[in-house]
Design a protein around this motif. Sequence first.
Motif, PDB file in Angstrom:
ATOM      1  N   ILE A   1       1.044  -1.277   0.091  1.00  0.00           N
ATOM      2  CA  ILE A   1      -0.023  -0.094  -0.109  1.00  0.00           C
ATOM      3  C   ILE A   1       0.889   1.345  -0.055  1.00  0.00           C
ATOM      4  O   ILE A   1       1.676   1.394   1.018  1.00  0.00           O
ATOM      5  CB  ILE A   1      -0.873  -0.081   1.300  1.00  0.00           C
ATOM      6  CG1 ILE A   1      -1.737  -1.300   1.409  1.00  0.00           C
ATOM      7  CG2 ILE A   1      -1.809   1.444   1.419  1.00  0.00           C
ATOM      8  CD1 ILE A   1      -2.717  -1.473   2.400  1.00  0.00           C
ATOM      9  N   LYS A   2       0.716   2.084  -0.969  1.00  0.00           N
ATOM     10  CA  LYS A   2       1.589   3.383  -1.218  1.00  0.00           C
ATOM     11  C   LYS A   2       0.695   4.416  -1.667  1.00  0.00           C
ATOM     12  O   LYS A   2       0.113   4.573  -2.667  1.00  0.00           O
ATOM     13  CB  LYS A   2       2.853   3.049  -1.919  1.00  0.00           C
ATOM     14  CG  LYS A   2       3.862   4.185  -1.972  1.00  0.00           C
ATOM     15  CD  LYS A   2       5.318   3.853  -2.453  1.00  0.00           C
ATOM     16  CE  LYS A   2       6.143   4.991  -2.316  1.00  0.00           C
ATOM     17  NZ  LYS A   2       6.273   5.050  -0.957  1.00  0.00           N
ATOM     18  N   GLY A   3       0.881   5.749  -1.117  1.00  0.00           N
ATOM     19  CA  GLY A   3       0.439   6.916  -1.603  1.00  0.00           C
ATOM     20  C   GLY A   3       0.864   8.058  -0.906  1.00  0.00           C
ATOM     21  O   GLY A   3       1.592   7.959   0.426  1.00  0.00           O
ATOM     22  N   SER A   4       0.612   9.217  -1.120  1.00  0.00           N
ATOM     23  CA  SER A   4       0.807  10.348  -0.130  1.00  0.00           C
ATOM     24  C   SER A   4      -0.072  10.368   0.967  1.00  0.00           C
ATOM     25  O   SER A   4      -1.153   9.655   1.038  1.00  0.00           O
ATOM     26  CB  SER A   4       0.642  11.852  -1.057  1.00  0.00           C
ATOM     27  OG  SER A   4       1.396  11.864  -2.006  1.00  0.00           O
ATOM     28  N   ASN A   5       0.611  10.853   2.175  1.00  0.00           N
ATOM     29  CA  ASN A   5      -0.095  10.612   3.350  1.00  0.00           C
ATOM     30  C   ASN A   5      -1.486  11.270   3.355  1.00  0.00           C
ATOM     31  O   ASN A   5      -2.453  10.841   3.964  1.00  0.00           O
ATOM     32  CB  ASN A   5       0.887  11.642   4.380  1.00  0.00           C
ATOM     33  CG  ASN A   5       0.236  11.195   5.783  1.00  0.00           C
ATOM     34  OD1 ASN A   5       0.141  10.141   6.348  1.00  0.00           O
ATOM     35  ND2 ASN A   5       0.334  12.172   6.742  1.00  0.00           N
ATOM     36  N   GLY A   6      -1.627  12.166   2.697  1.00  0.00           N
ATOM     37  CA  GLY A   6      -2.788  13.065   2.575  1.00  0.00           C
ATOM     38  C   GLY A   6      -4.100  12.183   1.929  1.00  0.00           C
ATOM     39  O   GLY A   6      -5.203  12.634   2.215  1.00  0.00           O
ATOM     40  N   VAL A   7      -3.809  11.111   1.281  1.00  0.00           N
ATOM     41  CA  VAL A   7      -4.803  10.467   0.754  1.00  0.00           C
ATOM     42  C   VAL A   7      -5.599   9.531   1.728  1.00  0.00           C
ATOM     43  O   VAL A   7      -6.624   8.953   1.500  1.00  0.00           O
ATOM     44  CB  VAL A   7      -4.251   9.351  -0.398  1.00  0.00           C
ATOM     45  CG1 VAL A   7      -5.295   8.596  -1.002  1.00  0.00           C
ATOM     46  CG2 VAL A   7      -3.457  10.152  -1.574  1.00  0.00           C
ATOM     47  N   GLY A   8      -4.782   9.255   2.688  1.00  0.00           N
ATOM     48  CA  GLY A   8      -5.340   8.576   3.943  1.00  0.00           C
ATOM     49  C   GLY A   8      -5.430   7.010   3.903  1.00  0.00           C
ATOM     50  O   GLY A   8      -6.004   6.271   4.644  1.00  0.00           O
ATOM     51  N   LEU A   9      -4.124   6.482   3.118  1.00  0.00           N
ATOM     52  CA  LEU A   9      -4.233   4.819   3.027  1.00  0.00           C
ATOM     53  C   LEU A   9      -3.809   4.196   4.283  1.00  0.00           C
ATOM     54  O   LEU A   9      -3.979   3.055   4.433  1.00  0.00           O
ATOM     55  CB  LEU A   9      -3.174   4.718   1.944  1.00  0.00           C
ATOM     56  CG  LEU A   9      -3.471   4.943   0.337  1.00  0.00           C
ATOM     57  CD1 LEU A   9      -2.326   4.570  -0.437  1.00  0.00           C
ATOM     58  CD2 LEU A   9      -4.729   4.538   0.231  1.00  0.00           C
ATOM     59  N   ALA A  10      -3.414   5.159   5.156  1.00  0.00           N
ATOM     60  CA  ALA A  10      -3.122   4.594   6.596  1.00  0.00           C
ATOM     61  C   ALA A  10      -4.228   3.812   7.173  1.00  0.00           C
ATOM     62  O   ALA A  10      -4.193   2.869   7.943  1.00  0.00           O
ATOM     63  CB  ALA A  10      -2.157   5.430   7.449  1.00  0.00           C
ATOM     64  N   GLY A  11      -5.277   4.336   6.928  1.00  0.00           N
ATOM     65  CA  GLY A  11      -6.552   3.937   7.441  1.00  0.00           C
ATOM     66  C   GLY A  11      -6.786   2.557   6.796  1.00  0.00           C
ATOM     67  O   GLY A  11      -7.424   1.545   7.600  1.00  0.00           O
ATOM     68  N   ILE A  12      -6.689   2.244   5.541  1.00  0.00           N
ATOM     69  CA  ILE A  12      -6.617   0.838   4.867  1.00  0.00           C
ATOM     70  C   ILE A  12      -5.894  -0.095   5.643  1.00  0.00           C
ATOM     71  O   ILE A  12      -6.100  -1.218   5.932  1.00  0.00           O
ATOM     72  CB  ILE A  12      -6.318   0.933   3.422  1.00  0.00           C
ATOM     73  CG1 ILE A  12      -7.478   1.840   2.874  1.00  0.00           C
ATOM     74  CG2 ILE A  12      -6.468  -0.156   2.649  1.00  0.00           C
ATOM     75  CD1 ILE A  12      -7.411   2.010   1.440  1.00  0.00           C
ATOM     76  N   VAL A  13      -4.517   0.551   5.814  1.00  0.00           N
ATOM     77  CA  VAL A  13      -3.430  -0.416   6.620  1.00  0.00           C
ATOM     78  C   VAL A  13      -4.019  -0.826   7.846  1.00  0.00           C
ATOM     79  O   VAL A  13      -3.812  -2.146   8.300  1.00  0.00           O
ATOM     80  CB  VAL A  13      -1.999   0.342   6.756  1.00  0.00           C
ATOM     81  CG1 VAL A  13      -1.030  -0.288   7.685  1.00  0.00           C
ATOM     82  CG2 VAL A  13      -1.311   0.648   5.417  1.00  0.00           C
ATOM     83  N   ASP A  14      -4.469   0.009   8.725  1.00  0.00           N
ATOM     84  CA  ASP A  14      -5.180  -0.185  10.015  1.00  0.00           C
ATOM     85  C   ASP A  14      -6.211  -1.213   9.825  1.00  0.00           C
ATOM     86  O   ASP A  14      -6.246  -2.356  10.801  1.00  0.00           O
ATOM     87  CB  ASP A  14      -5.558   1.023  10.728  1.00  0.00           C
ATOM     88  CG  ASP A  14      -4.514   1.849  11.280  1.00  0.00           C
ATOM     89  OD1 ASP A  14      -3.323   1.286  11.133  1.00  0.00           O
ATOM     90  OD2 ASP A  14      -4.662   3.142  11.416  1.00  0.00           O
ATOM     91  N   LYS A  15      -6.987  -1.201   8.918  1.00  0.00           N
ATOM     92  CA  LYS A  15      -8.259  -2.082   8.851  1.00  0.00           C
ATOM     93  C   LYS A  15      -7.622  -3.454   8.333  1.00  0.00           C
ATOM     94  O   LYS A  15      -8.140  -4.605   8.887  1.00  0.00           O
ATOM     95  CB  LYS A  15      -9.281  -1.555   7.663  1.00  0.00           C
ATOM     96  CG  LYS A  15     -10.133  -0.261   8.346  1.00  0.00           C
ATOM     97  CD  LYS A  15     -11.135   0.118   7.386  1.00  0.00           C
ATOM     98  CE  LYS A  15     -11.921   1.320   8.215  1.00  0.00           C
ATOM     99  NZ  LYS A  15     -13.020   1.815   7.268  1.00  0.00           N
ATOM    100  N   ILE A  16      -6.843  -3.504   7.493  1.00  0.00           N
ATOM    101  CA  ILE A  16      -6.032  -4.880   7.119  1.00  0.00           C
ATOM    102  C   ILE A  16      -5.543  -5.518   8.376  1.00  0.00           C
ATOM    103  O   ILE A  16      -5.681  -6.818   8.459  1.00  0.00           O
ATOM    104  CB  ILE A  16      -4.967  -4.685   6.197  1.00  0.00           C
ATOM    105  CG1 ILE A  16      -5.850  -4.373   4.866  1.00  0.00           C
ATOM    106  CG2 ILE A  16      -4.250  -5.993   5.805  1.00  0.00           C
ATOM    107  CD1 ILE A  16      -4.773  -3.887   3.685  1.00  0.00           C
ATOM    108  N   ARG A  17      -4.908  -4.700   9.189  1.00  0.00           N
ATOM    109  CA  ARG A  17      -4.103  -5.428  10.293  1.00  0.00           C
ATOM    110  C   ARG A  17      -5.266  -5.876  11.381  1.00  0.00           C
ATOM    111  O   ARG A  17      -4.960  -7.082  11.797  1.00  0.00           O
ATOM    112  CB  ARG A  17      -3.594  -4.281  11.135  1.00  0.00           C
ATOM    113  CG  ARG A  17      -2.098  -3.881  10.345  1.00  0.00           C
ATOM    114  CD  ARG A  17      -1.417  -2.909  11.329  1.00  0.00           C
ATOM    115  NE  ARG A  17      -0.073  -2.155  10.861  1.00  0.00           N
ATOM    116  CZ  ARG A  17       1.249  -2.868  10.761  1.00  0.00           C
ATOM    117  NH1 ARG A  17       1.187  -3.935  11.359  1.00  0.00           N
ATOM    118  NH2 ARG A  17       2.046  -2.184  10.296  1.00  0.00           N
TER     119      ARG A  17
END
Length: 463
Positions: A441-457
Amino acid sequence: MTAPLYSIADILAATGGTTRLDPATRIDSVSIDSRELGPNALFVAIKGDRFDGHDFVETALTNGAVAALVSRGEGAQRIVVPDALEGMRDIARAARERSRAIVVGVTGSVGKTTTKEAIRVVFEAAGQTHASIKSFNNHWGVPLMLARFPEAAQFGVFEMGMSGPDEIRPLARLVRPHIAVITTIAPAHLEAFGSLDGIARAKAEIFAGLEAGGTAVLNADHPQLAVLLDEARAAGVANIVTYGEGRGVDWQITDVELLADRSFATIEHDGVRHALVLNVPGRHMIANATAALAVAHLAGIEAAVALRALAGFGAQPGRGQRTLLGPADKPLLLIDESYNANTASMTAALDVFAAQAAPGGRKMVILGDMLELGPQSGSLHASLASAVVASGAERIYLVGKEMAALAAALGPTRVAGHTQGAADMADIVLDDLAYGDAVMIKGSNGVGLAGIVDKIRKRFEGN
C-alpha cells in the motif's frame, strides 16, 4: 537522578517570559499535545491550522504538566511570552547553543525519515543520541525536537522538510548542523517549485545553517547533483562528500544484491571495501544506509560499529514496514508504504515488490495519489504504468482522482478497482484479500491509505 532538561529559570532566560513559578522548578520534557505529556512536562500552547493550544492548557495542567508556555491567559503555572511558538524556538536555540553534540541535519525529496533513522541507529551504537521522532520536520516539529535536546547528548540528528521555498533555511539555522545530508531530489511538492532544479535549490537551503567547517553529504545518483554542488559552493561549504552507485563518488555502492527481505552491497571508500547487510529490501534502502555510513565516518565512528548497527536496521511504519499477519503456514504479507509518495519512491517501492513472492496467494497493490505535483501530475502518474506491471501485481487498486491517469495507462483489464477516497476502497480490498496474499500500500499521506493499513491489520492479525 538524571539532570533536568531545564529549570524554569532556564526557560525564562531563553524566552524572556514572566511567571509566578519557582525558578528552580524542574522541567524534564516539552510537549505541544496535552494528551501526550512526559514527566515534569512543559506544555507549549502553539496555535496550529486546526487547533489553538491555549484551548488545552487546563487539560495539560490537569494531566500533569508542571508549566504551560502561553501568550495569553493567567494562572500560577503559566509562563507568559509574546508568542508561544516563538518562545519554543527560543528554547530550541538555547538547547542548541549549550549542546556539545555532533549534530546532523537531513533533508531531501525521498528517504529523509529512513536516512535519519539509519543515522540514529548508528549513533546510538556509539553514544547518547537524540533524534527527531516520526516526521516532526516542519516549522513547529524542528523546534520541538530541538527543545527536547538533552545537554548530555553526544549526537543529535534532525530531519527538515518543506512544502515551499524558504522553509528549510530557518530550520537549518535553528539546527546548525555540523553535517548536512541531502538524500535525493525528486518531484515532490513540484507544484510549488515548477522544476526539479527549483526543488534542489530549496533543499540546498540547509547549507545556510551549516556550522563553519561543516560537511555536506550528498547523494550523487540524480541529475540535480550539479545544482546542489553549485549551491553548496555559493554558501561557502568547503567540505563535500558524495555517495551513490556512480563512478567517482566518495562512497561508492557496488555489488548490489536484493532479496525479498534483505539487501546486500559493497561500499567502497578510500580504497577500503565494506560489506553492507540490511534486514530490509531495496536499492533505495542501501543508499540511505550508505549515507549513514558516511555520516558515521565523519563523526569518528568506526565502520565496524556502524555496519553492525545497520545490520539490525528495519523499515519504519508507513515507509516499507513489512508485517506477516495470521497463521504461520499461510500468512498475509502487508507492506506499509502509506506515508509518502512521489515518482521516485513509488518506482523504488514497486521495484522492491517485484522481487517479493506472495506467501501462498496473489500479489496486490493499492496505490494512492501522489499529491502536489502540479501541471505534470497526470503524466507523472501515467509514467508509473510500466513499474506497476513489472511489479507482478495480479490485483491493482487505485485511490484518488490523480490516479485516473495511471488507470488509463494501465487499461481497464488490469485495474481491479478505482475509488476517489480511501474509505471507499477499504471494504473493497478487505473483501478481496485472503491469507497467503502479499499486498503493498503506497500513496501520499494526505490520501489516507494508513486507514486501510489499520483495517487490514485488524482483520487479519491474530487469526
